[in-house]
Design a protein around this motif. Structure first.
Motif, PDB file in Angstrom:
ATOM      1  N   LEU A  45       3.527 -41.565 -96.755  1.00  6.11           N
ATOM      2  CA  LEU A  45       4.223 -40.766 -95.745  1.00  6.11           C
ATOM      3  C   LEU A  45       4.698 -39.466 -96.364  1.00  6.11           C
ATOM      4  CD1 LEU A  45       6.446 -43.600 -94.220  1.00  6.11           C
ATOM      5  CD2 LEU A  45       4.186 -42.850 -93.452  1.00  6.11           C
ATOM      6  N   GLU A  46       4.701 -38.412 -95.572  1.00  2.57           N
ATOM      7  CA  GLU A  46       5.222 -37.119 -95.994  1.00  2.57           C
ATOM      8  C   GLU A  46       6.180 -36.629 -94.921  1.00  2.57           C
ATOM      9  OE1 GLU A  46       2.155 -34.223 -97.316  1.00  2.57           O
ATOM     10  OE2 GLU A  46       0.789 -35.818 -96.716  1.00  2.57           O
ATOM     11  N   ASP A  47       7.214 -35.947 -95.315  1.00  4.96           N
ATOM     12  CA  ASP A  47       8.132 -35.321 -94.364  1.00  4.96           C
ATOM     13  C   ASP A  47       7.781 -33.840 -94.313  1.00  4.96           C
ATOM     14  OD1 ASP A  47      10.155 -34.279 -92.856  1.00  4.96           O
ATOM     15  OD2 ASP A  47      11.775 -35.209 -93.991  1.00  4.96           O
ATOM     16  N   LEU A  48       7.020 -33.441 -93.303  1.00  2.29           N
ATOM     17  CA  LEU A  48       6.552 -32.062 -93.213  1.00  2.29           C
ATOM     18  C   LEU A  48       7.694 -31.066 -93.041  1.00  2.29           C
ATOM     19  CD1 LEU A  48       3.321 -32.521 -91.087  1.00  2.29           C
ATOM     20  CD2 LEU A  48       3.554 -32.350 -93.565  1.00  2.29           C
ATOM     21  N   ALA A  49       8.784 -31.478 -92.398  1.00  4.71           N
ATOM     22  CA  ALA A  49       9.925 -30.576 -92.231  1.00  4.71           C
ATOM     23  C   ALA A  49      10.502 -30.189 -93.587  1.00  4.71           C
ATOM     24  CB  ALA A  49      10.999 -31.220 -91.370  1.00  4.71           C
ATOM     25  N   SER A  50      10.530 -31.116 -94.510  1.00  2.93           N
ATOM     26  CA  SER A  50      11.041 -30.852 -95.851  1.00  2.93           C
ATOM     27  C   SER A  50      10.003 -30.112 -96.696  1.00  2.93           C
ATOM     28  CB  SER A  50      11.420 -32.173 -96.524  1.00  2.93           C
ATOM     29  OG  SER A  50      11.811 -31.966 -97.851  1.00  2.93           O
ATOM     30  N   GLU A  51       8.762 -30.579 -96.655  1.00  2.00           N
ATOM     31  CA  GLU A  51       7.712 -29.992 -97.493  1.00  2.00           C
ATOM     32  C   GLU A  51       7.313 -28.585 -97.073  1.00  2.00           C
ATOM     33  OE1 GLU A  51       4.364 -32.454 -98.390  1.00  2.00           O
ATOM     34  OE2 GLU A  51       5.614 -34.244 -98.443  1.00  2.00           O
ATOM     35  N   VAL A  64      12.082 -39.629 -95.828  1.00  2.00           N
ATOM     36  CA  VAL A  64      11.479 -40.875 -96.308  1.00  2.00           C
ATOM     37  C   VAL A  64      11.654 -40.952 -97.811  1.00  2.00           C
ATOM     38  CG1 VAL A  64       9.792 -41.046 -94.453  1.00  2.00           C
ATOM     39  CG2 VAL A  64       9.171 -39.849 -96.534  1.00  2.00           C
ATOM     40  N   GLY A  65      11.802 -42.161 -98.318  1.00  2.00           N
ATOM     41  CA  GLY A  65      11.982 -42.353 -99.746  1.00  2.00           C
ATOM     42  C   GLY A  65      10.719 -42.079-100.541  1.00  2.00           C
ATOM     43  N   GLY A  66      10.909 -41.727-101.788  1.00  2.00           N
ATOM     44  CA  GLY A  66       9.802 -41.402-102.672  1.00  2.00           C
ATOM     45  C   GLY A  66       8.757 -42.493-102.812  1.00  2.00           C
ATOM     46  N   VAL A  67       9.164 -43.755-102.675  1.00  2.00           N
ATOM     47  CA  VAL A  67       8.218 -44.856-102.802  1.00  2.00           C
ATOM     48  C   VAL A  67       7.121 -44.752-101.742  1.00  2.00           C
ATOM     49  CG1 VAL A  67       9.502 -46.501-101.362  1.00  2.00           C
ATOM     50  CG2 VAL A  67       8.026 -47.348-103.165  1.00  2.00           C
ATOM     51  N   TYR A  68       7.435 -44.208-100.570  1.00  2.00           N
ATOM     52  CA  TYR A  68       6.455 -44.076 -99.487  1.00  2.00           C
ATOM     53  C   TYR A  68       5.525 -42.878 -99.687  1.00  2.00           C
ATOM     54  CZ  TYR A  68       9.365 -47.461 -97.058  1.00  2.00           C
ATOM     55  OH  TYR A  68      10.055 -48.596 -96.709  1.00  2.00           O
ATOM     56  N   MET A  69       5.892 -41.977-100.588  1.00  2.00           N
ATOM     57  CA  MET A  69       5.071 -40.792-100.841  1.00  2.00           C
ATOM     58  C   MET A  69       4.077 -41.001-101.975  1.00  2.00           C
ATOM     59  SD  MET A  69       7.780 -37.704-100.425  1.00  2.00           S
ATOM     60  CE  MET A  69       9.439 -38.262-100.101  1.00  2.00           C
TER      61      MET A  69
END
Length: 94
Positions: A45-51, A64-69
């Motif tokens: 998973l990626e959080d596009l709002a943050s990235e 989302v937590g780093g484990v999901y990325m």
């Protein structure tokens, strides 16, 4: 992404969720063909709002937590089968 540890080395797919968290996978190669290759997959998973933050100051923290990325640590592993399929992703905390 296909999980090579479980013998799946096909093309990757991706999706963007809508406001209600629904998504449809699209093959990354042409960006328009829906679906995913049959077999086991690791889901990240990626959080596009943050990235994609381009404003002044500090970007917002990912939702989302780093484990999901991380494909090597994600707990989201699913088998895609032939035909139409619904997979609900359960994400716990950050």
């Amino acid at each position: 992404m296909p999980d090579p540890q479980k013998g799946n080395d096909g093309a990757m797919s991706r999706a963007i969720t809508d406001e209600e968290g629904r998504y449809t996978l699209i093959f990354t190669g042409d960006g328009s063909t829906p679906g995913a290759v049959v077999g086991w997959h690791c889901v990240t998973l990626e959080d596009l709002a943050s990235e994609n933050f381009r404003g002044a100051g500090k970007p917002p923290a990912p939702r989302v937590g780093g484990v999901y990325m991380d494909p090597s640590h994600t707990p989201l592993k699913f088998e895609v089968v032939e035909g139409e399929q619904t997979i609900d992703l359960k994400v716990v905390g950050k």
